[in-house]
Design a protein around this motif. Structure first.
Motif, PDB file in Angstrom:
ATOM      1  N   ASN A 188      -4.979   5.303  12.089  1.00 47.44           N
ATOM      2  CA  ASN A 188      -3.834   6.195  11.880  1.00 47.44           C
ATOM      3  C   ASN A 188      -3.197   5.989  10.513  1.00 47.44           C
ATOM      4  O   ASN A 188      -2.039   6.348  10.299  1.00 47.44           O
ATOM      5  N   GLY A 189      -3.977   5.425   9.588  1.00 51.45           N
ATOM      6  CA  GLY A 189      -3.462   5.199   8.249  1.00 51.45           C
ATOM      7  C   GLY A 189      -3.104   3.747   8.018  1.00 51.45           C
ATOM      8  O   GLY A 189      -3.117   2.914   8.929  1.00 51.45           O
ATOM      9  N   ALA A 190      -2.776   3.429   6.773  1.00 53.00           N
ATOM     10  CA  ALA A 190      -2.371   2.071   6.390  1.00 53.00           C
ATOM     11  C   ALA A 190      -0.909   2.103   5.968  1.00 53.00           C
ATOM     12  O   ALA A 190      -0.016   1.798   6.757  1.00 53.00           O
ATOM     13  N   GLY A 191      -0.641   2.531   4.745  1.00 55.23           N
ATOM     14  CA  GLY A 191       0.744   2.644   4.290  1.00 55.23           C
ATOM     15  C   GLY A 191       1.522   3.723   5.000  1.00 55.23           C
ATOM     16  O   GLY A 191       2.754   3.705   5.000  1.00 55.23           O
ATOM     17  N   THR A 192       0.821   4.677   5.612  1.00 53.59           N
ATOM     18  CA  THR A 192       1.497   5.772   6.316  1.00 53.59           C
ATOM     19  C   THR A 192       1.402   5.621   7.828  1.00 53.59           C
ATOM     20  O   THR A 192       1.738   6.544   8.569  1.00 53.59           O
ATOM     21  N   ASN A 193       0.938   4.458   8.301  1.00 52.45           N
ATOM     22  CA  ASN A 193       0.767   4.250   9.742  1.00 52.45           C
ATOM     23  C   ASN A 193       2.118   4.246  10.458  1.00 52.45           C
ATOM     24  O   ASN A 193       3.099   3.689   9.935  1.00 52.45           O
ATOM     25  N   PRO A 194       2.221   4.851  11.648  1.00 54.02           N
ATOM     26  CA  PRO A 194       3.499   4.855  12.378  1.00 54.02           C
ATOM     27  C   PRO A 194       3.885   3.477  12.926  1.00 54.02           C
ATOM     28  O   PRO A 194       5.029   3.295  13.379  1.00 54.02           O
ATOM     29  N   ASP A 195       2.977   2.512  12.874  1.00 54.18           N
ATOM     30  CA  ASP A 195       3.244   1.161  13.362  1.00 54.18           C
ATOM     31  C   ASP A 195       3.486   0.230  12.171  1.00 54.18           C
ATOM     32  O   ASP A 195       2.578   0.005  11.365  1.00 54.18           O
ATOM     33  N   PRO A 196       4.672  -0.351  12.022  1.00 52.33           N
ATOM     34  CA  PRO A 196       4.940  -1.236  10.883  1.00 52.33           C
ATOM     35  C   PRO A 196       4.069  -2.476  10.857  1.00 52.33           C
ATOM     36  O   PRO A 196       3.869  -3.073   9.794  1.00 52.33           O
TER      37      PRO A 196
END
Length: 455
Positions: free
Chosen positions: A171-179
């Motif tokens: 689901n992304g790295a810098g834009t992932n919804p999980d910190p």
């Protein structure tokens, strides 16, 4: 950039000795301008030490081999298993094989006469069970890489963190919804900045392989862009903290693997950088294959980035426009190379960037010799492009024609517009005094014919 197929999917082969020669039948590639057409293990146009337009060819072109395609590529695709099984591989993603592989790579660089290389953290060293183990693996292999760089007189053009292949980044790295995932990405970037500095890298690249969305329905675009900018700002701060002086680069791509990626093209990334006040810290690494995926011409993003002062490096490859996906082929089109080199000459070179061959041989090209021939062909293509671009600029016919087309902005009302000093009232008065403008021909065919005279 593309990731490599998992080692577990490769057929097992017998282990090669880490000290054995990987390419025993290949000698150092030499410049032979009079070579016969079928003598492909030599350069016909690329003469590294030849001075042209004030620098050597080697200085203008700054060729680099990418590790992920050339030494981690397997020929696997969505419809087929690996086809490229190299002698130094045995199917294991082990430290022993990682060391054999990197020794083979530096033998390849040396025989090809290329002075730069690029890699992701996960290309050269396997992931461990924990971040700590992974970092130890990376430390050990990068120690060997440093030895090999000194031995073969090869430098690191840039390093980068693979923030897209592991399932944690789906689901992304810098834009992932999980910190928590963003934190892991930050940890990887931190380590790779350290490794890049350790190896004397002159750039560091961010490629947002999964920084985008598949559906807008579950996406908060503003928050994702804010978080990505925050990660970039942390990278800038850490770069300064550790004294890394290399250039930070972002590589645009419009799609694949996501439906839409935030780094769509050069102008999109420049807008992002200016929005978040990062334009003083980043430049762009342009991949022409990505440019065509965005619906632009091959040379478009190189020229746009250069004219706006953001061209830092080029991942010199090409694609098949008829397929419409990222094929990462070796660039063999002289006209495209000519236009790219014209832009590079006009900005007086790419330093500290270069021309990185982010390319992979086709899955059907299974011979070790194909690894050399593909790079030789691409290097010769850009050497021809360089020579053509020098002639275009030296003879001046094309640049003069373009200059004349805009000559109205050199004086009078045009210059006031260009200098930002004109008003709408002045424009109105100018039209009242001069009447209807004469419509001038764009002469497109003239420009195209001029270019063809050089190519």
């Amino acid at each position: 950039m593309s990731s490599f197929a998992p080692a577990a999917k490769r057929p097992k082969r017998g282990k090669a000795s880490a000290d054995s020669e990987a390419f025993p039948d290949i000698k150092r590639i030499e410049y032979k301008p009079d070579a016969k057409p079928d003598d492909l293990l030599c350069f016909k146009h690329y003469n590294a030490k030849e001075e042209i337009y004030g620098k050597t060819m080697e200085e203008w072109l700054r060729f680099s081999v990418c590790y992920w395609h050339t030494f981690r590529g397997t020929g696997a695709d969505p419809f087929g298993y690996p086809t490229l099984i190299r002698p130094w591989e045995d199917g294991d993603d082990s430290m022993e094989i990682a060391k054999a592989r990197i020794r083979a790579a530096f033998e390849f660089f040396s025989k090809l006469g290329i002075k730069y290389w690029t890699f992701h953290d996960r290309d050269i060293a396997p992931e461990g069970e924990t971040l700590e183990e992974t970092n130890r693996n990376l430390d050990e292999i990068s120690d060997l890489a440093l030895e090999l760089q000194k031995k073969h007189d090869v430098k690191l053009l840039w390093g980068t963190a693979n923030l897209f292949a592991n399932p944690r980044y789906m689901n992304g790295a810098g834009t992932n919804p999980d910190p928590h995932v963003l934190a892991y990405a930050g940890a990887q970037v931190k380590k790779m900045l350290e490794i890049t500095k350790k190896l004397g890298g002159v750039n560091f690249v961010f490629w947002g392989g999964r920084e985008g969305y598949q559906t807008i329905l579950n996406t908060d675009v503003k928050r994702e862009l804010d978080h990505m900018a925050a990660l970039f700002k942390m990278a800038v701060d850490y770069k300064k903290k550790i004294g890394f002086t290399g250039q930070l680069l972002i590589e645009p791509k419009p799609k694949e693997p996501t439906k839409h990626q935030y780094d769509y093209d050069a102008q999109t990334v420049i807008g992002f950088l200016k929005t978040y006040n990062l334009d003083g810290d980043f430049k762009l690494n342009i991949e022409p294959n990505h440019t065509t995926l965005a619906g632009h011409g091959y040379e478009h993003d190189v020229i746009v980035a250069s004219k706006l002062g953001f061209l830092g490096s080029v991942d010199s490859n090409t694609g098949s426009p008829d397929l419409g996906w990222d094929t990462d082929q070796f660039p063999m089109d002289v006209k495209g190379a000519t236009l790219v080199m014209k832009a590079i000459l006009e900005q007086d070179g790419l330093t500290p960037g270069g021309l990185n061959f982010d390319c992979k041989v086709r899955r059907e090209s299974t011979d070790l010799e194909d690894m050399f021939v593909s790079h030789i062909g691409a290097m010769d293509t850009f050497a021809r492009g360089l020579r053509n671009a020098v002639r275009i600029l030296t003879e001046g016919l094309l640049p003069t024609a373009v200059k004349e087309r805009y000559s109205g902005f050199d004086t009078g009302i045009g210059k006031k517009v260009e200098d930002g000093k004109a008003t709408l009232e002045e424009l109105e008065q100018y039209v009242i005094e001069h009447g209807e403008p004469a419509v001038l021909s764009g002469r497109q065919e003239r420009y195209e014919t001029l270019l063809n005279r050089y190519v």
